[in-house]
Write an enzyme that holds these catalytic residues in place. Sequence first.
Site: not given
Ligand code: HPA
Ligand code: ZN
Length: 335
Positions: A18, A20, A198, A201, A279-280
């Site tokens: 996971h 991006h 996703h 969350e 994630d990011d």
């Molecule tokens: N959630 C949803 N969209 C996203 C995320 C995330 O954590 N990171 C980049 N796009």
């Molecule tokens: Zn994500």
Amino acid sequence: MKEDLIRYAAALPKAELHLHIEGSLEPELMFQLAQRNKVEIPFNSVEEIRAAYSFSNLQEFLDIYYQGMSVLLTEEDFFDLTMAYLNRAAADNVKHVEIFFDPQGHTDRSVPFDTAISGILTALRLSRVQFGITAKLIMCFLRHLPEDAAFETLKQAEPWLDQIVGVGLDSSEVGYPPSNFARVFAAAGKHGLKRVAHAGEEGPPDYVWEALDTLHIDRLDHGNRALEDKKLVERLAAEEMTLTVCPLSNLKLCVVDDVRNHPIKKMLDLGLRATVNSDDPAYFGGYVMDNFEAIIENLDLTREDIKMLASNSFAGSFLEPGEKRAHLAAINLVN
Ligand code: HPA
Ligand code: ZN
């Protein structure tokens, strides 16, 4: 004791499922690309960029994330971005990555699909020789945009489908339920693509049910709020659904108020196939090992838990069974 566990986690081979790629754009590279491409960004220094990274929910992050992408214009930019991530992943003993990219984040500002994917794929092809990492690519649809736009993106991807392992669903969650994308996910499935989304969350457990029943997902991204629904937890456990959990992301986006209250240990105890992901990482304060460190420091994880998290990352990957077995055997050699 905690240091021993951190050393053990660092030594284990791991997969990241996971990530991006646009979220791995570090402020230093953003600044460099802004200058190289003569793109105006509303920051005067790397420090100013970092100082802007304080979020109280997913949308506040996404606004900055889409703005950050504006410096990515050429194939070389996407190549440099991807190489920088792979370099960091290698340092954390990551051996396999399945990365997301957001084509609509680029095509909507007139950067061609082919430019973005070419730069990313060139880096991923170098990955095994340069970093000892195998890689797969997942194309995400932005769920705040209509399904028609996702269909258009799938069409643009057609010449590249042999180099894309699957499709995903990301961006703003609440108000954009997975079922809105049932048709385009079905079309992707017909192309032989894997499907991930996703869900849970910020969105309710119902969105996770929808991801299972209307998108027919092979993997669940985040999934935190599934824990509110006992029947859903039983189903996810029975189906051995992999959850790509992102602890530092959850902290930064206020999905959890403190890492001490992060549910990843509970997920393991409930028999869910949880994994650890960044994630990011450029926006949320760290890469895979930063995430392992945070949960080891703040939760009562055992050595078996850590081993399970690393094993789950390969078990939940889209590698072939033989490749998975080889990685799992390598995990057993670490002590
Ligand atoms: N959630 C949803 N969209 C996203 C995320 C995330 O954590 N990171 C980049 N796009
Ligand atoms: Zn994500």
